[in-house]
Design a protein around this motif. Structure first.
Motif, PDB file in Angstrom:
ATOM      1  N   GLY A 177      -3.457  11.941  -8.189  1.00  0.00           N
ATOM      2  CA  GLY A 177      -4.536  11.034  -7.825  1.00  0.00           C
ATOM      3  C   GLY A 177      -4.215  10.309  -6.537  1.00  0.00           C
ATOM      4  O   GLY A 177      -3.861  10.916  -5.534  1.00  0.00           O
ATOM      5  N   ASN A 178      -4.365   8.959  -6.580  1.00  0.00           N
ATOM      6  CA  ASN A 178      -4.060   8.173  -5.387  1.00  0.00           C
ATOM      7  C   ASN A 178      -2.669   7.558  -5.465  1.00  0.00           C
ATOM      8  O   ASN A 178      -2.388   6.533  -4.862  1.00  0.00           O
ATOM      9  N   GLY A 179      -1.788   8.188  -6.241  1.00  0.00           N
ATOM     10  CA  GLY A 179      -0.412   7.725  -6.300  1.00  0.00           C
ATOM     11  C   GLY A 179       0.295   7.920  -4.971  1.00  0.00           C
ATOM     12  O   GLY A 179      -0.068   8.776  -4.163  1.00  0.00           O
ATOM     13  N   ASN A 196       5.089   1.695   1.851  1.00  0.00           N
ATOM     14  CA  ASN A 196       4.016   2.643   2.159  1.00  0.00           C
ATOM     15  C   ASN A 196       3.947   2.820   3.673  1.00  0.00           C
ATOM     16  O   ASN A 196       3.491   1.942   4.399  1.00  0.00           O
ATOM     17  N   ALA A 197       4.396   3.955   4.144  1.00  0.00           N
ATOM     18  CA  ALA A 197       4.368   4.259   5.570  1.00  0.00           C
ATOM     19  C   ALA A 197       3.187   5.147   5.927  1.00  0.00           C
ATOM     20  O   ALA A 197       3.088   5.612   7.071  1.00  0.00           O
ATOM     21  N   GLY A 198       2.291   5.385   4.971  1.00  0.00           N
ATOM     22  CA  GLY A 198       1.129   6.216   5.217  1.00  0.00           C
ATOM     23  C   GLY A 198      -0.010   5.436   5.847  1.00  0.00           C
ATOM     24  O   GLY A 198       0.074   4.223   6.072  1.00  0.00           O
ATOM     25  N   ALA A 199      -1.122   6.145   6.100  1.00  0.00           N
ATOM     26  CA  ALA A 199      -2.287   5.541   6.748  1.00  0.00           C
ATOM     27  C   ALA A 199      -3.291   4.998   5.752  1.00  0.00           C
ATOM     28  O   ALA A 199      -4.257   4.341   6.147  1.00  0.00           O
ATOM     29  N   ALA A 200      -3.095   5.233   4.463  1.00  0.00           N
ATOM     30  CA  ALA A 200      -4.040   4.791   3.434  1.00  0.00           C
ATOM     31  C   ALA A 200      -3.294   4.072   2.323  1.00  0.00           C
ATOM     32  O   ALA A 200      -2.082   4.230   2.154  1.00  0.00           O
ATOM     33  N   SER A 201      -4.046   3.270   1.550  1.00  0.00           N
ATOM     34  CA  SER A 201      -3.439   2.598   0.404  1.00  0.00           C
ATOM     35  C   SER A 201      -3.102   3.628  -0.666  1.00  0.00           C
ATOM     36  O   SER A 201      -3.688   4.715  -0.729  1.00  0.00           O
ATOM     37  N   CYS A 202      -2.148   3.289  -1.523  1.00  0.00           N
ATOM     38  CA  CYS A 202      -1.771   4.171  -2.628  1.00  0.00           C
ATOM     39  C   CYS A 202      -1.238   3.322  -3.772  1.00  0.00           C
ATOM     40  O   CYS A 202      -1.009   2.121  -3.613  1.00  0.00           O
ATOM     41  N   ALA A 257       1.107  -1.000 -12.451  1.00  0.00           N
ATOM     42  CA  ALA A 257       0.730  -0.272 -11.245  1.00  0.00           C
ATOM     43  C   ALA A 257       0.500  -1.254 -10.102  1.00  0.00           C
ATOM     44  O   ALA A 257      -0.088  -2.321 -10.278  1.00  0.00           O
ATOM     45  N   ILE A 258       0.972  -0.908  -8.919  1.00  0.00           N
ATOM     46  CA  ILE A 258       0.896  -1.760  -7.738  1.00  0.00           C
ATOM     47  C   ILE A 258       0.151  -1.012  -6.638  1.00  0.00           C
ATOM     48  O   ILE A 258       0.497   0.124  -6.307  1.00  0.00           O
ATOM     49  N   ILE A 259      -0.889  -1.648  -6.099  1.00  0.00           N
ATOM     50  CA  ILE A 259      -1.597  -1.054  -4.961  1.00  0.00           C
ATOM     51  C   ILE A 259      -0.884  -1.490  -3.688  1.00  0.00           C
ATOM     52  O   ILE A 259      -0.733  -2.684  -3.413  1.00  0.00           O
ATOM     53  N   HIS A 312       5.174  -3.093   0.483  1.00  0.00           N
ATOM     54  CA  HIS A 312       6.276  -2.486  -0.248  1.00  0.00           C
ATOM     55  C   HIS A 312       6.382  -3.025  -1.673  1.00  0.00           C
ATOM     56  O   HIS A 312       5.805  -4.056  -2.011  1.00  0.00           O
ATOM     57  N   ALA A 313       7.123  -2.307  -2.499  1.00  0.00           N
ATOM     58  CA  ALA A 313       7.492  -2.730  -3.847  1.00  0.00           C
ATOM     59  C   ALA A 313       8.999  -2.527  -3.968  1.00  0.00           C
ATOM     60  O   ALA A 313       9.598  -1.733  -3.240  1.00  0.00           O
ATOM     61  N   ALA A 314       9.623  -3.275  -4.903  1.00  0.00           N
ATOM     62  CA  ALA A 314      11.078  -3.227  -4.993  1.00  0.00           C
ATOM     63  C   ALA A 314      11.554  -3.200  -6.436  1.00  0.00           C
ATOM     64  O   ALA A 314      10.900  -3.705  -7.345  1.00  0.00           O
TER      65      ALA A 314
END
Length: 202
Positions: free
Chosen positions: A62-64, A92-98, A129-131, A137-139
């Motif tokens: 999915g959007n993971g 998250n180093a991408g261009a979209a949220s995940c 779950a964290i958007i 970032h998450a840790a």
């Protein structure tokens, strides 16, 4: 060449030493607990060592958050008797949220990529779950037990040199390498549980 309380994390972020991992993922066979979605992780028992997954699954359903769009880094926190702590950070180093959540899979590896010791045991609650927006970032808190205080790791011939931590983001089967800097002497036997990992939080 190439962490038990979250109260420590804030202090670590302020004065710890940050280590940045490699930018490329390493695809490997499923490591213990690495193919678990956040929903199924919530049903798992805290502190239990997950069993190896039975088959291959696509990364980040999915959007993971995909491993390819994540970067790993770490902050070294204070140590206590026989234990040291590290904050493992996934950005998250991408261009979209995940969406990211649950427990990363963590293990030591040697210079040849061979796993040293058991994969990290899960500790604490399952998290949520964290958007992550791009750049967020998450840790997780990684606890490392020193050599010489566990059966099976109290003799010189029962240790080996680790050059990196292998980090599997939740619901992914592609790992990110996190060099440890100076090689660390760790327990070699897969029967020795020397790592504990908490669920990801903001």
């Amino acid at each position: 060449m190439l962490a038990v309380m979250f109260a420590l994390v804030g202090a670590g972020c302020a004065g710890g030493t940050r280590t940045t991992g490699g930018t490329g993922g390493v695809t490997a066979g499923p490591a213990p607990g690495d193919l678990v979605s956040p929903a199924s992780q919530a049903a798992s028992s805290p502190g239990a060592t997950p069993a190896p997954a039975a088959g291959a699954a696509q990364d980040g359903p999915g959007n993971g958050c995909l491993t390819a769009n994540l970067r790993v880094s770490a902050v070294n926190l204070d140590s206590s008797a026989g234990h040291s702590y590290k904050q493992i950070i996934l950005t998250n180093a991408g261009a979209a949220s995940c969406v990211l959540g649950g427990f990363p899979g963590v293990s030591y590896v040697d210079a040849g990529g061979r796993q040293l010791g058991a994969a990290a045991d899960r500790t604490g609650g399952p998290g949520a779950a964290i958007i992550l927006l791009p750049g967020q970032h998450a840790a997780s808190l990684l606890t490392m037990i020193s050599t010489g205080i566990q059966a099976g790791c109290d003799e010189p011939n029962q240790t080996a040199e680790a050059v990196a931590l292998r980090i599997y983001p939740p619901a992914n089967r592609t790992a990110l390498p996190l060099p440890v800097g100076v090689p660390e002497t760790v327990c070699a036997s897969p029967a020795v549980h020397q790592l504990q990992i908490s669920a990801l939080t903001r």
